[in-house]
Design a protein around this motif. Structure first.
Motif, PDB file in Angstrom:
ATOM      1  N   GLU A 110       0.826  -1.211   0.000  1.00  0.00           N
ATOM      2  CA  GLU A 110       0.000   0.000   0.000  1.00  0.00           C
ATOM      3  C   GLU A 110       0.861   1.263   0.000  1.00  0.00           C
ATOM      4  O   GLU A 110       0.570   2.230  -0.709  1.00  0.00           O
ATOM      5  CB  GLU A 110      -0.928   0.002   1.214  1.00  0.00           C
ATOM      6  N   LEU A 111       1.934   1.262   0.757  1.00  0.00           N
ATOM      7  CA  LEU A 111       2.830   2.419   0.788  1.00  0.00           C
ATOM      8  C   LEU A 111       3.458   2.667  -0.581  1.00  0.00           C
ATOM      9  O   LEU A 111       3.585   3.819  -1.022  1.00  0.00           O
ATOM     10  CB  LEU A 111       3.906   2.226   1.850  1.00  0.00           C
ATOM     11  N   ALA A 112       3.858   1.587  -1.265  1.00  0.00           N
ATOM     12  CA  ALA A 112       4.446   1.729  -2.601  1.00  0.00           C
ATOM     13  C   ALA A 112       3.412   2.243  -3.591  1.00  0.00           C
ATOM     14  O   ALA A 112       3.705   3.098  -4.439  1.00  0.00           O
ATOM     15  CB  ALA A 112       5.002   0.394  -3.074  1.00  0.00           C
ATOM     16  N   ARG A 113       2.178   1.749  -3.500  1.00  0.00           N
ATOM     17  CA  ARG A 113       1.113   2.213  -4.399  1.00  0.00           C
ATOM     18  C   ARG A 113       0.801   3.686  -4.157  1.00  0.00           C
ATOM     19  O   ARG A 113       0.538   4.432  -5.097  1.00  0.00           O
ATOM     20  CB  ARG A 113      -0.139   1.364  -4.204  1.00  0.00           C
ATOM     21  N   ARG A 114       0.811   4.092  -2.900  1.00  0.00           N
ATOM     22  CA  ARG A 114       0.530   5.494  -2.594  1.00  0.00           C
ATOM     23  C   ARG A 114       1.572   6.415  -3.217  1.00  0.00           C
ATOM     24  O   ARG A 114       1.232   7.474  -3.748  1.00  0.00           O
ATOM     25  CB  ARG A 114       0.497   5.703  -1.074  1.00  0.00           C
ATOM     26  N   MET A 115       2.831   6.009  -3.144  1.00  0.00           N
ATOM     27  CA  MET A 115       3.878   6.842  -3.728  1.00  0.00           C
ATOM     28  C   MET A 115       3.693   6.966  -5.239  1.00  0.00           C
ATOM     29  O   MET A 115       3.845   8.056  -5.800  1.00  0.00           O
ATOM     30  CB  MET A 115       5.268   6.272  -3.404  1.00  0.00           C
ATOM     31  N   LEU A 116       3.341   5.865  -5.890  1.00  0.00           N
ATOM     32  CA  LEU A 116       3.107   5.912  -7.328  1.00  0.00           C
ATOM     33  C   LEU A 116       1.943   6.842  -7.662  1.00  0.00           C
ATOM     34  O   LEU A 116       1.998   7.602  -8.628  1.00  0.00           O
ATOM     35  CB  LEU A 116       2.811   4.511  -7.863  1.00  0.00           C
ATOM     36  N   CYS A 117       0.896   6.770  -6.873  1.00  0.00           N
ATOM     37  CA  CYS A 117      -0.282   7.614  -7.109  1.00  0.00           C
ATOM     38  C   CYS A 117       0.026   9.089  -6.919  1.00  0.00           C
ATOM     39  O   CYS A 117      -0.531   9.943  -7.619  1.00  0.00           O
ATOM     40  CB  CYS A 117      -1.428   7.209  -6.185  1.00  0.00           C
ATOM     41  N   ARG A 118       0.901   9.402  -5.988  1.00  0.00           N
ATOM     42  CA  ARG A 118       1.271  10.803  -5.781  1.00  0.00           C
ATOM     43  C   ARG A 118       2.103  11.317  -6.945  1.00  0.00           C
ATOM     44  O   ARG A 118       1.987  12.478  -7.341  1.00  0.00           O
ATOM     45  CB  ARG A 118       2.059  10.945  -4.482  1.00  0.00           C
ATOM     46  N   ARG A 119       2.944  10.467  -7.497  1.00  0.00           N
ATOM     47  CA  ARG A 119       3.894  10.892  -8.523  1.00  0.00           C
ATOM     48  C   ARG A 119       3.311  10.870  -9.927  1.00  0.00           C
ATOM     49  O   ARG A 119       3.735  11.646 -10.784  1.00  0.00           O
ATOM     50  CB  ARG A 119       5.129   9.986  -8.485  1.00  0.00           C
ATOM     51  N   ASN A 120       2.373   9.956 -10.160  1.00  0.00           N
ATOM     52  CA  ASN A 120       1.886   9.746 -11.522  1.00  0.00           C
ATOM     53  C   ASN A 120       0.362   9.746 -11.569  1.00  0.00           C
ATOM     54  O   ASN A 120      -0.289   9.149 -10.707  1.00  0.00           O
ATOM     55  CB  ASN A 120       2.425   8.430 -12.079  1.00  0.00           C
ATOM     56  N   LEU A 121      -0.171  10.369 -12.593  1.00  0.00           N
ATOM     57  CA  LEU A 121      -1.620  10.535 -12.694  1.00  0.00           C
ATOM     58  C   LEU A 121      -2.351   9.232 -12.998  1.00  0.00           C
ATOM     59  O   LEU A 121      -3.400   8.957 -12.397  1.00  0.00           O
ATOM     60  CB  LEU A 121      -1.939  11.586 -13.761  1.00  0.00           C
ATOM     61  N   LEU A 122      -1.846   8.430 -13.929  1.00  0.00           N
ATOM     62  CA  LEU A 122      -2.576   7.220 -14.308  1.00  0.00           C
ATOM     63  C   LEU A 122      -2.748   6.240 -13.146  1.00  0.00           C
ATOM     64  O   LEU A 122      -3.861   5.710 -12.954  1.00  0.00           O
ATOM     65  CB  LEU A 122      -1.900   6.540 -15.501  1.00  0.00           C
ATOM     66  N   PRO A 123      -1.709   5.952 -12.344  1.00  0.00           N
ATOM     67  CA  PRO A 123      -1.938   5.095 -11.177  1.00  0.00           C
ATOM     68  C   PRO A 123      -2.982   5.677 -10.224  1.00  0.00           C
ATOM     69  O   PRO A 123      -3.739   4.926  -9.602  1.00  0.00           O
ATOM     70  CB  PRO A 123      -0.555   5.027 -10.515  1.00  0.00           C
ATOM     71  N   TYR A 124      -3.023   7.001 -10.146  1.00  0.00           N
ATOM     72  CA  TYR A 124      -4.041   7.651  -9.312  1.00  0.00           C
ATOM     73  C   TYR A 124      -5.438   7.364  -9.861  1.00  0.00           C
ATOM     74  O   TYR A 124      -6.361   7.029  -9.109  1.00  0.00           O
ATOM     75  CB  TYR A 124      -3.782   9.155  -9.283  1.00  0.00           C
ATOM     76  N   VAL A 125      -5.595   7.483 -11.179  1.00  0.00           N
ATOM     77  CA  VAL A 125      -6.884   7.191 -11.815  1.00  0.00           C
ATOM     78  C   VAL A 125      -7.292   5.744 -11.562  1.00  0.00           C
ATOM     79  O   VAL A 125      -8.445   5.460 -11.196  1.00  0.00           O
ATOM     80  CB  VAL A 125      -6.806   7.462 -13.335  1.00  0.00           C
ATOM     81  N   LEU A 126      -6.354   4.832 -11.728  1.00  0.00           N
ATOM     82  CA  LEU A 126      -6.651   3.412 -11.570  1.00  0.00           C
ATOM     83  C   LEU A 126      -6.960   3.044 -10.121  1.00  0.00           C
ATOM     84  O   LEU A 126      -7.680   2.071  -9.871  1.00  0.00           O
ATOM     85  CB  LEU A 126      -5.468   2.581 -12.079  1.00  0.00           C
TER      86      LEU A 126
END
Length: 205
Positions: free
Chosen positions: A31-47
């Protein structure tokens, strides 16, 4: 240097997540790794919020362009980005809903103005963005982002960091308001208005 650092952090998060998927990692690590990706990149945030979202190559390009747009604003530039696609191809979902929410997560002190041909349409985007910010799944991603409880009206709301979102129709009340980012989505209502030189000039003014 800042851009290199951002890319390095994003790659580390992606690498970490791939490594965690390859072994028995606990849920908290993933979850921590996913959160970092979502903060840095828009598409992971959308997904994260739309797991069934099907991103084609064009949607991936749009996300990258929007990320670059944010970085250009951060750098003090005055970027311009035009997204021209047929109706119902997802441009409003990305540029007028997901992007403003993600942008304010990264910069809760920024101000956004959203303009459309009618105030009703702009306000509908305002409601969607505000709703996203209220989602429990969004709060751990951007703990600094909080809505101002005294100013949460869909016709214009603020964050506790001084940022905000102001929707308006063409000729709407934006005089005296500044913004870090101005989004214009469907400035004309239909083909008839788009083909009218008089209405086009009125919209430009």
């Amino acid at each position: 240097a800042k851009e290199k650092q951002r890319k390095a952090q994003t790659e580390r998060a992606a690498t970490t997540l791939r490594g965690l998927d390859g072994r028995k990692a606990n849920a908290a690590e993933k979850e921590l790794a996913r959160r970092m990706l979502c903060r840095r990149n828009l598409l992971p945030y959308v997904l994260r919020f739309n797991p069934k979202y099907r991103a084609g190559w064009v949607h991936k390009v749009i996300c990258l362009k929007l990320e670059q747009f944010m970085r250009d604003v951060e750098a003090g530039k005055s970027p311009r980005l035009m997204i021209q696609m047929p109706p119902r191809h997802g441009k409003s979902v990305l540029a007028s809903t997901e992007f403003p929410a993600w942008l304010l997560g990264n910069h809760p002190d920024w101000e956004i103005i959203m303009c459309s041909y009618a105030a009703q349409l702009a306000t509908s985007f305002s409601k969607r963005v505000r709703g996203r910010l209220r989602e429990p799944n969004n709060i751990p991603l951007f703990p600094r982002l909080k809505l101002d409880p005294d100013n949460e009206n869909a016709e214009g709301w603020r964050t506790t960091s001084g940022g905000g979102f102001l929707p308006a129709g063409v000729n709407g009340p934006v005089t005296g308001n500044g913004a870090h980012v101005l989004i214009i989505d469907d400035p004309v209502k239909n083909a008839e208005e788009a083909n009218s030189e008089v209405l086009r000039e009125q919209t430009k003014e």
